[in-house]
Motif scaffolding. Structure first.
Motif, short mmCIF file in Angstrom:
data_model
loop_
_atom_site.label_atom_id
_atom_site.label_comp_id
_atom_site.label_asym_id
_atom_site.label_seq_id
_atom_site.Cartn_x
_atom_site.Cartn_y
_atom_site.Cartn_z
N GLY A 154 54.92 -12.88 -31.98
CA GLY A 154 54.85 -11.89 -33.04
C GLY A 154 56.17 -11.24 -33.37
N ASP A 155 56.12 -9.96 -33.69
CA ASP A 155 57.32 -9.24 -34.12
C ASP A 155 58.33 -9.05 -33.00
OD1 ASP A 155 56.34 -9.05 -36.68
OD2 ASP A 155 55.35 -7.11 -36.33
N ALA A 156 57.90 -9.26 -31.75
CA ALA A 156 58.86 -9.17 -30.64
C ALA A 156 59.94 -10.24 -30.78
CB ALA A 156 58.14 -9.33 -29.30
N HIS A 157 59.59 -11.36 -31.40
CA HIS A 157 60.55 -12.43 -31.68
C HIS A 157 60.24 -12.99 -33.07
CE1 HIS A 157 62.47 -12.69 -27.72
NE2 HIS A 157 61.28 -12.36 -27.24
N VAL A 178 59.70 -19.08 -31.66
CA VAL A 178 60.16 -19.58 -30.37
C VAL A 178 60.02 -21.09 -30.32
CG1 VAL A 178 59.41 -17.45 -29.20
CG2 VAL A 178 57.90 -19.44 -29.23
N VAL A 179 60.68 -21.67 -29.32
CA VAL A 179 60.53 -23.09 -29.01
C VAL A 179 59.97 -23.19 -27.60
CG1 VAL A 179 61.67 -25.31 -28.71
CG2 VAL A 179 62.43 -23.76 -30.53
N ILE A 180 58.83 -23.88 -27.45
CA ILE A 180 58.18 -24.01 -26.14
C ILE A 180 58.38 -25.42 -25.61
CG2 ILE A 180 55.98 -23.89 -24.89
CD1 ILE A 180 54.96 -22.00 -27.06
N ASP A 181 58.97 -25.53 -24.41
CA ASP A 181 59.04 -26.82 -23.71
C ASP A 181 57.76 -26.94 -22.89
OD1 ASP A 181 61.54 -27.50 -24.68
OD2 ASP A 181 62.59 -26.45 -23.09
N LEU A 182 56.97 -27.97 -23.16
CA LEU A 182 55.65 -28.12 -22.54
C LEU A 182 55.49 -29.52 -21.98
CD1 LEU A 182 52.75 -26.89 -22.13
CD2 LEU A 182 52.18 -27.85 -24.37
N ALA A 183 54.90 -29.62 -20.78
CA ALA A 183 54.64 -30.92 -20.17
C ALA A 183 53.37 -30.85 -19.34
CB ALA A 183 55.82 -31.33 -19.28
N ILE A 184 52.66 -31.98 -19.27
CA ILE A 184 51.52 -32.10 -18.36
C ILE A 184 51.99 -32.84 -17.12
CG2 ILE A 184 49.24 -33.10 -17.99
CD1 ILE A 184 48.59 -32.73 -20.87
N ASP A 185 52.04 -32.12 -16.00
CA ASP A 185 52.47 -32.73 -14.74
C ASP A 185 51.33 -33.47 -14.06
OD1 ASP A 185 54.96 -31.52 -15.16
OD2 ASP A 185 54.30 -29.69 -14.18
N ASP A 245 67.81 -20.52 -30.60
CA ASP A 245 69.19 -20.86 -30.23
C ASP A 245 69.30 -21.43 -28.82
OD1 ASP A 245 68.83 -18.68 -28.55
OD2 ASP A 245 70.29 -17.37 -29.54
N GLY A 246 68.15 -21.54 -28.11
CA GLY A 246 68.14 -22.15 -26.79
C GLY A 246 68.14 -21.18 -25.64
N SER A 247 68.37 -19.90 -25.88
CA SER A 247 68.37 -18.92 -24.80
C SER A 247 66.94 -18.73 -24.29
CB SER A 247 68.95 -17.59 -25.26
OG SER A 247 68.26 -17.10 -26.40
N VAL A 248 66.80 -18.62 -22.96
CA VAL A 248 65.47 -18.61 -22.33
C VAL A 248 64.84 -17.24 -22.39
CG1 VAL A 248 64.20 -19.00 -20.18
CG2 VAL A 248 66.12 -20.49 -20.78
N ILE A 249 63.59 -17.19 -22.85
CA ILE A 249 62.80 -15.96 -22.84
C ILE A 249 62.00 -15.88 -21.54
CG2 ILE A 249 60.93 -14.68 -23.96
CD1 ILE A 249 61.77 -16.05 -26.59
N GLU A 250 61.34 -17.00 -21.17
CA GLU A 250 60.56 -17.05 -19.94
C GLU A 250 60.42 -18.50 -19.49
OE1 GLU A 250 56.21 -15.53 -18.19
OE2 GLU A 250 56.46 -15.89 -20.33
N LYS A 289 58.20 -23.58 -20.61
CA LYS A 289 59.39 -22.72 -20.77
C LYS A 289 59.45 -22.27 -22.22
CE LYS A 289 63.58 -24.50 -20.63
NZ LYS A 289 64.86 -25.06 -20.11
N VAL A 290 59.70 -20.98 -22.44
CA VAL A 290 59.76 -20.40 -23.78
C VAL A 290 61.20 -19.99 -24.07
CG1 VAL A 290 58.80 -18.68 -25.34
CG2 VAL A 290 57.42 -19.51 -23.42
N CYS A 291 61.72 -20.50 -25.19
CA CYS A 291 63.11 -20.21 -25.57
C CYS A 291 63.19 -19.69 -26.99
CB CYS A 291 63.97 -21.47 -25.48
SG CYS A 291 64.04 -22.23 -23.84
N LYS A 292 64.30 -19.01 -27.29
CA LYS A 292 64.61 -18.65 -28.66
C LYS A 292 65.09 -19.91 -29.39
CE LYS A 292 66.08 -13.92 -27.54
NZ LYS A 292 67.20 -12.95 -27.58
#
Length: 548
Positions: free
Chosen positions: A215-218, A222-229, A165-170, A160-163
């Motif tokens: 990049g310049d789009a943000h 960003v902050v990426i939430d990452l996990a290996i399932d 501030d915590g708002s979700v990008i994707e 999950k990719v967030c700004k």
């Protein structure tokens, strides 16, 4: 309270003494490292008179700092790094690891030895992945096991990719990913760097600058939430190691043991597809069989020997003939590829070879040789080859055997090595067949079967001269050997064909060289050889020159 009562002192430099006052819970085994953010409670006193000069407990506010960044005295950086979450320890820190000769007036005098009682409340495992502050990996939940992804490893990850501030990008959810791909676009570099250091079940946050993210789009990063399932283990279980039979572990099994020869197996075959849809006629079934006996198709036989109890796997086979199994409704398969979904429900542990007596080894090997013979007659040469190989490997060292058993073991090894060579010839593994024959001929140079099968291997390798040499040796021993004479004719025919090809190629080369005027030798050289050099060069006879 002594160290023996409260815990052992850990390795620290002279001038820092540690005494564990309260052990951490057994489940907390990791310690913080450089770059980790730690949260502690502490009480600091002077060793000289016990005066308290500082206390987070008095303020009722825990203290937070980053290990190894020089934010605290050296004694803390080194001492707290030895602690586990929940541990309480007493540190006695000499002045050279604290405030030095000058002290910290007015509370800490010069050259003061300090005592700190420290409780490690928590710590956040974090790493600067590229050592430039561009990607900071913060541990959220530790993983399990010891395996970590490598290039081309297949796994299932959540992302999950967030700004900031915590708002979700994707939010991509959970999906399958192969290391080394470019499926994550500009996030690939940061995510793969993190994955290489992660284990199954681990969760983390990646705080990425714009240069490692979007990049310049943000521009704020960003902050990426990452996990290996899931961390899939992909193994080539084909005998030739040609990737024709690939096993992908989708659920890890129990322990470390795998089935051995003749072990009783219970294998659940849940599905069979061509990679996109179910195979016609397939019926899911739990198969009961003895490993290596050939009671199920070759693909299942080979896969199950590499599985653990409870393991689930996808078995992908690009040689459908190895997958024909009447018990599953697959007596005939028209697809180009077969994908089985398997689970090894259970297996009985067979006796290990090293636990067998000499008599038991001879009996076991004889039985496996018979199984190999049955499989060879059925045309299942790969499976037969494995049976013979295992018998031959059993008797790699027999010097300490009793005389009678040593003779039996030597004979079994020789017979199975020759039979293995026969299988290798059937599978067109000519170099391997030659090696097997050489093993026998090393101790029995006149062995007709070994000589004949090596000659066949040399023929397959197009080493016609070597083939002819082995045939001549056979005919010296057995002049009436018809098979050897027939093989000699094949070698002669093969050599003739190769000579014709070479002659044709040579003719074309000469024809190409013959076009255009022939230049005078050495005419365009920048300098001439002297007379002595010319005399040293070999002279061509006149007849040879004309013939050429």
């Amino acid at each position: 309270m002594s160290d023996d009562d409260m815990g052992m002192r850990q390795e620290l430099p002279e001038g820092i003494k540690k005494e564990i006052l309260k052990e951490a819970p057994e489940s907390n085994y990791s310690t913080p490292k450089a770059g980790d953010e730690v949260t502690v409670h502490y009480v600091g006193t002077l060793e000289s008179d016990g005066t308290e000069f500082d206390s987070s407990r008095s303020r009722d506010k825990p203290f937070t700092f980053i290990i190894g960044k020089g934010q605290v005295i050296e004694g803390w950086d080194l001492g707290v790094a030895t602690m586990k979450k929940g541990e309480v320890a007493k540190f006695t820190i000499a002045s050279e690891h604290a405030y030095g000769d000058q002290g910290s007036p007015p509370k800490i005098p010069e050259k003061a030895t300090l005592i700190f009682e420290v409780e490690l409340l928590d710590f956040t495992n974090q790493e600067d992945l590229f050592s430039d502050g561009g990607v900071l990996k913060v541990m959220v939940k530790e993983g399990s096991g010891w395996k970590a992804p490598q290039m081309n490893t297949e796994l299932k990850i959540s992302l999950k990719v967030c700004k900031p501030d915590g708002s979700v990008i994707e939010d991509k959810g959970s999906f399958e990913y192969t290391m080394g791909s470019t499926a994550l676009g500009p996030l690939t570099k940061a995510v793969e760097k993190a994955l290489l250091r992660m284990k199954k079940g681990e969760q983390c946050k990646l705080q990425c600058s714009k240069d490692y993210a979007l990049g310049d789009a943000h521009p704020e990063g960003v902050v990426i939430d990452l996990a290996i399932d899931e961390l899939y283990e992909v193994t080539d279980v084909s005998i030739a190691k040609d990737k024709s039979l690939m096993k992908k572990q989708i659920k890890e099994g129990e322990g470390y043991e795998r089935p051995k020869e003749s072990a009783k197996i219970s294998l659940k075959v849940e599905a069979a597809t061509d990679g996109s849809g179910p195979l016609s006629g397939f019926s899911a079934k739990t198969l009961e069989f003895a490993a290596g006996d050939g009671n199920v198709c070759d693909a299942l036989e080979l896969a199950v020997m590499d599985m653990k109890k409870g393991e689930r796997a996808l078995l992908t086979c690009t040689s459908p003939a190895l997958c024909q199994e009447a018990q599953l409704g697959l007596a005939q398969i028209k697809a180009d590829k077969v994908v089985f979904t398997l689970e090894l429900s259970s297996f009985e542990k067979a006796k290990d070879i090293w636990d067998m007596s000499e008599d038991e080894k001879i009996e076991f090997a004889s039985a496996r040789k018979e199984v190999g013979g049955k499989l060879f007659k059925e045309g299942r040469f790969l499976l037969a080859m494995e049976r013979y190989k295992k018998v031959a490997d059993m008797f790699s060292y027999t010097d300490n055997y009793q005389a009678e058993n040593k003779a039996k073991a030597t004979d079994l090894k020789k017979v199975c090595t020759l039979n293995k060579a026969a299988c290798q010839l059937k599978c067109e593994l000519f170099a391997d067949a030659k090696t097997s024959c050489n093993t026998v001929l090393k101790d029995d140079s006149a062995n007709l079967k070994a000589l004949f099968r090596r000659a066949q291997a040399e023929l397959g390798l197009k080493n016609f001269g070597d083939c002819t040499r082995d045939v001549k040796r056979i005919l010296e021993i057995d002049p009436q050997n018809r098979e050897a004479r027939a093989l000699a004719k094949q070698a002669a025919s093969g050599q003739k064909e190769e000579d014709q090809k070479s002659k044709g190629l040579f003719g074309k080369m000469c024809q190409a060289l013959g076009k255009g005027p022939i230049r005078e030798p050495y005419k365009e050289r920048r300098f001439d050889f002297d007379a002595e050099q010319d005399e040293d060069m070999p002279q061509q006879e006149e007849g040879e020159a004309k013939e050429a």
